[in-house]
Design a protein around this motif. Structure first.
Motif, PDB file in Angstrom:
ATOM      1  N   HIS A 143       3.763  -0.178  -2.031  1.00 20.26           N
ATOM      2  CA  HIS A 143       5.111   0.269  -1.683  1.00 20.26           C
ATOM      3  C   HIS A 143       5.362   1.691  -2.184  1.00 20.26           C
ATOM      4  CE1 HIS A 143       6.557  -4.190  -1.427  1.00 20.26           C
ATOM      5  NE2 HIS A 143       5.714  -3.854  -0.454  1.00 20.26           N
ATOM      6  N   GLN A 144       4.780   2.027  -3.325  1.00 24.26           N
ATOM      7  CA  GLN A 144       4.911   3.398  -3.818  1.00 24.26           C
ATOM      8  C   GLN A 144       4.308   4.386  -2.826  1.00 24.26           C
ATOM      9  OE1 GLN A 144       3.107   3.592  -7.688  1.00 24.26           O
ATOM     10  NE2 GLN A 144       4.436   2.009  -8.568  1.00 24.26           N
ATOM     11  N   LEU A 145       3.134   4.059  -2.310  1.00 21.93           N
ATOM     12  CA  LEU A 145       2.474   4.944  -1.344  1.00 21.93           C
ATOM     13  C   LEU A 145       3.278   5.038  -0.049  1.00 21.93           C
ATOM     14  CD1 LEU A 145      -1.219   3.765  -1.874  1.00 21.93           C
ATOM     15  CD2 LEU A 145      -0.203   5.911  -2.653  1.00 21.93           C
ATOM     16  N   GLU A 146       3.834   3.925   0.390  1.00 20.43           N
ATOM     17  CA  GLU A 146       4.639   3.944   1.608  1.00 20.43           C
ATOM     18  C   GLU A 146       5.907   4.771   1.425  1.00 20.43           C
ATOM     19  OE1 GLU A 146       5.107  -0.209   2.212  1.00 20.43           O
ATOM     20  OE2 GLU A 146       3.212  -0.449   3.318  1.00 20.43           O
ATOM     21  N   ASP A 147       6.530   4.659   0.241  1.00 19.81           N
ATOM     22  CA  ASP A 147       7.717   5.476  -0.046  1.00 19.81           C
ATOM     23  C   ASP A 147       7.374   6.961  -0.046  1.00 19.81           C
ATOM     24  OD1 ASP A 147       9.316   3.280  -0.222  1.00 19.81           O
ATOM     25  OD2 ASP A 147       9.315   3.175  -2.419  1.00 19.81           O
ATOM     26  N   LYS A 148       6.227   7.295  -0.608  1.00 21.99           N
ATOM     27  CA  LYS A 148       5.795   8.690  -0.607  1.00 21.99           C
ATOM     28  C   LYS A 148       5.583   9.196   0.817  1.00 21.99           C
ATOM     29  CE  LYS A 148       3.489   8.782  -5.144  1.00 21.99           C
ATOM     30  NZ  LYS A 148       2.212   9.025  -5.851  1.00 21.99           N
TER      31      LYS A 148
END
Length: 1140
Positions: A585-590
């Motif tokens: 989810h962190q990567l998707e938010d980025k």
């Protein structure tokens, strides 16, 4: 042509003068609310209230009931409560009692009610102590009073100080009353200005503590009080500008006309400097003012120009436009100004429309001093009510902020928010009605950059853009808020771009990005404009560095909301903070945040200004770096998905990657946490995966089932990461395209990085590993391995193509050729093993895509597939595949296949063989083009010098082709004789004595074509021991083939031939024969004479004189032989007499 505005939805027409664009219009009847959102990314969830531009919000966030009917705006009270006198006036006035108000940008408001004028100090702050409120008696009038008939000026330059404010109020009839200081309401000067039958329409404060009164008929009078208490009046000159001396016809060429006699004044404008403007129904006029004089410098006839473009913008795409054009009506209502120029509010309608609607447009023109620029923009707003003559005239314009394109139309019943259309960003257009609340607007203006409206029942209100929830995660948005606040203060404090440090510019740009994410588009635009001046469009290194830094910060953002990272987030990382706890989810938010950042750069006009910046020692286009960051995010997301499926393999590779980068893993975190946080360095995982793979292969038995699966798993990860990166690059190409048109440096995609750790090298290594494992795998795994290998090769070769396309071949031909050669060599090395493995389908797919013609021809030869070969000739016709094939046949010695091409390829083969004459004649004979074949063969024969036999054969074939051709009889005869002559010459070489050839170690079949001189020397040389009169006659015959341009002296050579013939015999008296003729009749020389005689050659002219022969050095040995001299002369005499 765009579709008709009538047929469009919620569109507006923005029409530059130089590009004839048509725009859209949509009816918004009374009471109908329209809304439009600039981006589907934002949801209108109200959280705070802010205004456009970089400024704070009024502290009293009390929403008016009208706000409940709006989507994009809030309507709230402005400033503190109204003074008691104002509230009493409002409460005592009847509902139909005329009332007018005005908001002055200097921080004052006034309300006219009956014969009173109430003026008070205002501010956006509700806590400010505003004690000044004065009630002034107005001059008596029988006409309805207007707020335009009052204005104030600051005598000391500070309009906020009450003691410095003077006020003038006038009546429509021309009476005026002037208060030098509004604090002394009983002290004023009265005067009267005569306008004839016209009424006074405007009072405008200008410089020099003076006022201009303007009549409806464009009569202008300047009133200036003097120290004695007298009001001096001076009429402003009209038509007396710098070009007033030239004739009307000539002045028309400059757009400067004398004012029309019956022109009607629509609006006036003082620019707070030196210029005073009037807007009439046909022109814009301008005066330059100083304290004591006025000079008209511009009278621009706008009616023809603006009429054409306003009409075109609204009705231009209608099929009957030419018919309705003449019936279009246009009224000009208001004149204002912002940073882009003069803004004109106009209303247009066509009586024939059903229903007949008024289309309000905003026209922006640029004042260039003594003329108006050709750059004119027409913005057709979405406010299009049903036609009402009176309602149209009451619509006015407010431009609250000079630096912004935001503006507001208003009538008594509504406010319409919109933009001038000249900026990169626009406000959503929306109508804010008040009639539903039984309220009405009695005046408007601006204060401290805010639009302010005086509402009869509610007092002063302002309209602000309704702020939406940020598209960024909450913690990231709050973190940016602190940056935004400090950055906004810094920009206000020092707004010159060249005085802001680079680090600060990066922070300010982050703050502007946050405003954009909150849907404050104009506020973001304002901050960007203050940071990066667009006065010139030269590359700005600081802009590129800031953009690159923010992009890197986004993709390398720390997940500060994760408590495990609390002690590991450096202070300098503040500004972004990822909210997700889950890595994926962190990567998707980025990825989302990065997408918004790129949209932001486009929206505020920065993307087109990006140039290059340094990264890893290379100069790279910034736009491509932005794309690279998003590609790495895509690849990281794929890797994280594989992390869950193959945790042992991925974890091992991640640990190797961190070891290579010498990164330590904090106690509370995992290696994956650390690796996936810094996405900008993620490419190192490619090398580490292959390192891990090689180590596992060495430690696993070759007979193990897992041996091949190790490679399959690594292939899957590599292939999927490269796939998603390349897919993003191609699908988003238009988002990152080069908008400047300037040639950029060579681009090496990050997926094509070189060096031992580069991805290009890694894929090449993997290619070798797959080929090593392939023979040991079972049939099922072999299929998978080949598919994966083909996919990896596809990405590698595609990156080569991308790199080649980035090089300007004309400007950097050497570099282009080097890379192209490297590409061709690498392509052949990588694809050739597929042929060895018999994987023709995969090899042909890749070879077709990347134009490896050598591989394609080999496949066709190996499979004996001529139909595929013919298909390639058609498919790659533009790439000259046919030429490559023909050349390939030549190099491989397959001339039979070359010349057996089908009839459809004869044209291409003929074109190819033009550079290969030694083969083209075969194709011409095969095509029965005998004349061409004859010429080609004859040309080849003439050029042939290396082989005598080949020349003879070519001449023979040329003659045969000529005989088979359709030459006319006389032409044919001439060509045959020409060839026969050449054959006759060759006959001299063909009939050289065999013994002589053996003696000289010459082979007739391998001999070159000898020149005439060389043949003569062979025939008369001493090695030709059996030479007879025929040999010497051939030598003499060859003299005819020595050209005039030859350096050989024919007569000297003839003398040499004859001397050598003489020397072949003994010249002495023998057998007692006294007759020299009889004695020498068998000598070679005498036989040569007899042959010459028999051939009819005139000896006297042909032979050298006897004395010449006797004196020749060649015959030195015979000079003392008297018998020889006697015999020679006797034979000369005998044979010459025989001819006489």
């Amino acid at each position: 042509m765009f579709p008709s505005p009538r047929a469009q939805g919620m569109g507006s027409a923005r029409r530059p003068f130089n590009s004839r664009l048509t725009g859209g219009r949509k009816a918004l009847g009374p009471g109908v609310t329209a809304s439009s959102s600039p981006s589907a990314l934002y949801s209108p969830v109200g959280r705070r209230v802010s205004a456009s531009g970089a400024r704070s919000t009024p502290s009293r966030v009390y929403l008016h009931p009208a706000a409940s009917e709006t989507v994009n705006y809030n309507v709230q009270l402005f400033g503190s409560s109204l003074p008691v006198k104002v509230m009493e006036a409002l409460s005592n006035a009847s509902a139909d009692e005329p009332m007018a108000a005005c908001i002055h940008e200097g921080g004052w408001a006034w309300l006219a009610c009956n014969d009173r004028l109430i003026i008070w100090k205002i501010s956006h702050s509700s806590s400010a102590k505003l004690m000044v409120c004065k009630e002034l008696p107005l001059p008596l009038s029988d006409s309805e009073w207007s707020a335009d008939l009052v204005d104030i000026c600051a005598q000391t330059g500070d309009p906020a100080a009450a003691q410095s404010v003077a006020l003038m109020a006038a009546t429509p009839e021309g009476s005026s009353r002037y208060w030098p200081n509004i604090l002394h309401e009983g002290t004023y000067i009265e005067s009267y200005t005569e306008f004839g039958s016209s009424l006074c329409a405007f009072v405008t404060a200008v410089k020099g503590n003076s006022f201009i009164l303007s009549s409806e008929k464009n009569q202008l009078v300047r009133l200036t009080p003097d120290a004695s208490g007298k009001m001096n009046q001076r009429v402003l000159p009209q038509g007396q500008g710098m070009l007033s001396g030239i004739g009307r016809r000539v002045s028309t060429l400059f757009g400067i006309l004398s004012p029309a006699v019956e022109s009607t004044l629509c609006s006036v404008l003082w620019d707070k400097g030196d210029c005073f403007y009037t807007l009439t129904d046909s022109s814009i006029n301008k005066w330059d003012l100083d304290d004591t004089s006025e000079s008209q410098v511009l009278n621009w006839d706008m009616s023809r120009v603006l009429r054409e473009y306003i009409s075109d913008a609204i009705w231009g795409s209608e099929s009957d436009y030419d018919d309705i054009k003449a019936g279009i009506n246009i009224n000009y209502l208001s004149l204002n100004q912002n940073c882009d120029g003069l803004v004109i509010l106009s209303a247009a309608w066509h009586p024939g429309d059903n229903p007949c609607q008024i289309y309000y447009t905003l026209v922006t023109v640029k004042d260039e001093g003594y003329n108006i620029s050709d750059e004119i923009t027409v913005e057709v707003t979405q406010f299009n009510p049903v036609f009402q003559a009176r309602g149209m005239q009451l619509c006015q314009l407010v431009v609250p902020n000079f630096s912004s394109q935001a503006c507001y139309l208003y009538t008594q019943e509504m406010i319409f928010a919109c933009s001038t259309g000249t900026g990169r960003s626009t406000l959503p257009q929306e109508k804010i009605p008040f009639e539903a609340q039984g309220d009405n607007i009695v005046g408007a203006g601006s204060c401290e950059g805010w639009p302010v409206f005086f509402i009869r029942k509610s007092g002063m209100l302002t309209v602000v853009a309704r702020e939406t929830a940020s598209v960024l995660p909450e913690h990231m948005e709050e973190s940016l808020s602190s940056v935004s606040k400090s950055s906004r203060q810094a920009v206000v404090k020092d707004s010159r771009p060249d005085q802001i440090a680079h680090d600060d510019k990066t922070k300010h740009l982050k703050a502007a990005f946050l405003r954009y994410c909150r849907k404050d588009i104009l506020g973001a635009q304002s901050m960007v404009d203050s940071l990066f001046s667009d006065s010139d469009m030269e590359p700005d290194d600081e802009l590129d560095l800031a953009v690159n830094q923010i992009s890197v910060d986004l993709i390398d953002d720390y997940p500060a909301s994760d408590p495990r990272w609390a002690e590991s987030v450096p202070e300098e990382a503040a500004g972004f903070s990822n909210t997700s706890l889950i890595l994926l989810h962190q990567l998707e938010d980025k990825m989302k945040a990065h997408s918004f950042f790129v949209d932001f750069l486009h929206q505020v006009g920065l993307f087109s200004r990006l140039s290059t910046c340094q990264t890893k020692g290379m100069l790279v286009a910034t736009r491509l770096l932005l794309s690279e960051h998003a590609e790495k995010l895509s690849a990281a997301i794929v890797l994280k998905n594989h992390h869950a499926k193959l945790p042992v393999l991925v974890n091992s590779a991640i640990q190797l990657a961190l070891d290579k980068r010498m990164c330590t893993v904090p106690q509370n975190l995992t290696a994956a946490d650390v690796y996936f946080r810094e996405v900008s360095q993620m490419e190192i995982i490619f090398e580490c995966l292959v390192d891990k793979e090689e180590a596992d292969l060495e430690s696993t038995s070759i007979d193990s089932v897992e041996w091949a699966n190790i490679v399959v798993n690594v292939n899957t990860i590599l292939k999927d990461m490269l796939h998603v990166a390349c897919q993003y690059r191609q699908s988003k190409n238009s988002l990152y395209k080069n908008e400047s048109g300037i040639q950029e440096p060579e681009h090496v995609p990050w997926t094509a990085s070189s060096g031992t750790a580069g991805i290009r090298s890694v894929v090449t290594r993997q290619h070798g590993i797959i080929l090593k494992v392939y023979p040991q795998a079972d049939s099922g795994l072999r299929t998978i391995l080949i598919e994966q290998l083909a996919a990896l090769l596809n990405y590698l070769l595609d990156d080569y193509v991308t790199q080649l396309k980035s090089i300007d071949k004309l400007a950097n031909e050497e570099r282009y050729n080097i890379l192209e050669m490297e590409y061709a060599q690498k392509r052949s090395e990588l694809l050739s093993p597929l042929l060895i493995l018999g994987q023709y389908a995969w090899a042909s797919n890749l070879a077709e895509k990347y134009c490896d013609f050598d591989i394609l021809v080999q496949i066709c030869e190996m499979t004996d597939n001529q139909s595929r070969l013919q298909r390639y000739m058609t498919l790659f016709a533009e790439q000259n595949f046919s030429d490559f094939l023909f050349r390939w046949y030549l190099e491989k010695g397959k001339r039979g296949k070359l010349l057996s091409q089908p009839a459809s390829q004869h044209g291409q083969l003929a074109a190819f063989l033009q550079a290969h004459d030694h083969l083209s004649w075969l194709h011409e004979l095969n095509s029965q083009e005998f004349e061409k074949a004859h010429r080609t063969l004859q040309t080849l024969a003439n050029m042939e010098t290396r082989y005598f036999c080949k020349k003879k054969t070519l001449l023979g074939l040329s003659k045969l082709a000529a005989l088979a051709s359709d030459f006319q009889e006389d032409v044919l005869q001439e060509k045959v004789e020409e060839i026969a002559e050449q054959e006759h010459f060759l006959l001299h070489q063909e009939t050289l004595p065999k013994k002589l050839l053996e003696e000289k170690q010459l082979d007739l079949n391998a001999m070159p074509v000898l020149a005439p001189f060389q043949l003569i020397q062979l025939y008369v040389c001493e090695e030709n021991k059996r030479a007879n009169e025929n040999d010497f006659m051939k030598a003499l015959d060859l003299l005819e083939y020595i050209g005039d341009d030859s350096e050989v002296d024919v007569e000297e050579l003839k003398l040499e031939i004859l001397c050598k013939a003489i020397k072949r015999d003994e010249w002495s008296a023998t057998d007692g024969k006294d007759d020299p003729i009889e004695a020498t009749k068998d000598s070679i020389f005498v036989k040569v004479l007899q042959n010459l005689l028999n051939k009819g050659i005139e000896l006297k002219g042909y032979l050298p004189k006897a004395e010449t022969l006797l004196q020749s050095e060649e015959l030195n040995s015979l000079k003392t032989n008297s018998y020889f001299e006697f015999s020679l002369k006797a034979n000369y005499e005998c044979y010459m007499k025989m001819q006489s």
